[in-house]
Design an enzyme around this catalytic site. Structure first.
Site, PDB file in Angstrom:
ATOM      1  CB  VAL A  60      -1.801  13.742 -34.075  1.00  0.00           C
ATOM      2  CG1 VAL A  60      -2.371  14.568 -35.212  1.00  0.00           C
ATOM      3  CG2 VAL A  60      -1.528  14.627 -32.869  1.00  0.00           C
ATOM      4  CG  HIS A  87       3.895  12.802 -43.779  1.00  0.00           C
ATOM      5  ND1 HIS A  87       4.707  13.591 -44.557  1.00  0.00           N
ATOM      6  CD2 HIS A  87       2.644  13.283 -43.931  1.00  0.00           C
ATOM      7  CE1 HIS A  87       3.973  14.499 -45.192  1.00  0.00           C
ATOM      8  NE2 HIS A  87       2.711  14.334 -44.816  1.00  0.00           N
ATOM      9  CG  LEU A  88       1.136  16.545 -39.012  1.00  0.00           C
ATOM     10  CD1 LEU A  88       1.118  16.170 -37.534  1.00  0.00           C
ATOM     11  CD2 LEU A  88       1.202  18.066 -39.178  1.00  0.00           C
ATOM     12  CG  HIS A  89      -0.361  10.278 -39.621  1.00  0.00           C
ATOM     13  ND1 HIS A  89       0.981  10.264 -39.257  1.00  0.00           N
ATOM     14  CD2 HIS A  89      -0.952   9.281 -38.906  1.00  0.00           C
ATOM     15  CE1 HIS A  89       1.195   9.284 -38.391  1.00  0.00           C
ATOM     16  NE2 HIS A  89       0.030   8.681 -38.145  1.00  0.00           N
ATOM     17  CB  VAL A  90      -5.253  14.265 -38.449  1.00  0.00           C
ATOM     18  CG1 VAL A  90      -6.321  14.340 -37.365  1.00  0.00           C
ATOM     19  CG2 VAL A  90      -4.324  15.474 -38.387  1.00  0.00           C
TER      20      VAL A  90
END
Length: 211
Positions: A138, A146-149
């Site tokens: 990340v 928005h949390l994203h990997v």
């Protein structure tokens, strides 16, 4: 980020990603309707699809579905709208959360499951593309809320790579692996540990170097 909120279907994480990342036939003039369980590759070359903007997602744009490579009960994999390599996916939780900096100790179980899902994605694409090397993580200062990997190949063969920030943002220490997030959260209660936003911004401006 809001596109993830529109996900409704679920598929088994054991479902193979075979063929998802290979170029598909040319897009027809009128795309066929997509079923909720469809997880095959979106039409058109993967490196040249236009991004889906939040305003389109809010309007219920049907093209949002073309960005999903895989959908699971809790997570999903999307094709990055601005890919920085031949293969570039985003692993996202279906639950809305801004970024890793908003995670707390209560999120550790979810974060461990996200790490397992991301590892599965990386293993699948590695098997499909044995000549490529992959990295995940990340951004310590993300541009998308928005949390994203990111799961991406390290070839950086993409017209979307236009300056050193586009390279540095996908290298450590700016790119933080999920194991480090989990460790930081356990140790300090902060997923990013001692990394400040100012420090992250400084890393983006550093001269290019191989890592």
């Amino acid at each position: 980020g809001k596109a993830a909120a529109s996900m409704a279907a679920t598929t088994s994480p054991a479902q193979s990603l075979d063929g998802l990342l290979r170029p598909a036939p040319r897009r027809p003039s009128t795309p066929p309707a997509k079923t909720a369980r469809q997880t095959s590759a979106p039409p058109g070359p993967l490196l040249h699809r236009a991004p889906v903007h939040d305003r389109e997602a809010e309007a219920g744009d049907a093209s949002v579905g073309e960005y999903f490579a895989h959908v699971h009960d809790e997570f999903a994999a999307l094709f990055d709208g601005y890919p920085k390599g031949q293969v570039h996916l985003l692993a996202v939780p279906r639950r809305l959360m801004d970024s890793a900096r908003d995670l707390s100790a209560e999120d550790l179980p979810m974060l461990r499951r996200l790490a397992a899902y991301t590892a599965w994605l990386q293993e699948e694409v590695s098997e499909q593309h044995p000549a490529l090397t992959f990295r995940h993580g990340v951004h310590s200062k993300p541009s998308l809320v928005h949390l994203h990997v990111h799961v991406l190949s390290q070839d950086f063969l993409s017209p979307c790579v236009k300056n050193k920030k586009h390279y540095n943002s996908f290298q450590p220490p700016f790119l933080v692996g999920l194991d480090d997030l989990i460790s930081n959260l356990q140790r300090t209660g902060r997923a990013m540990g001692d990394i400040t936003l100012a420090q992250a911004e400084a890393w983006l401006k550093e001269d290019l170097r191989c890592s």
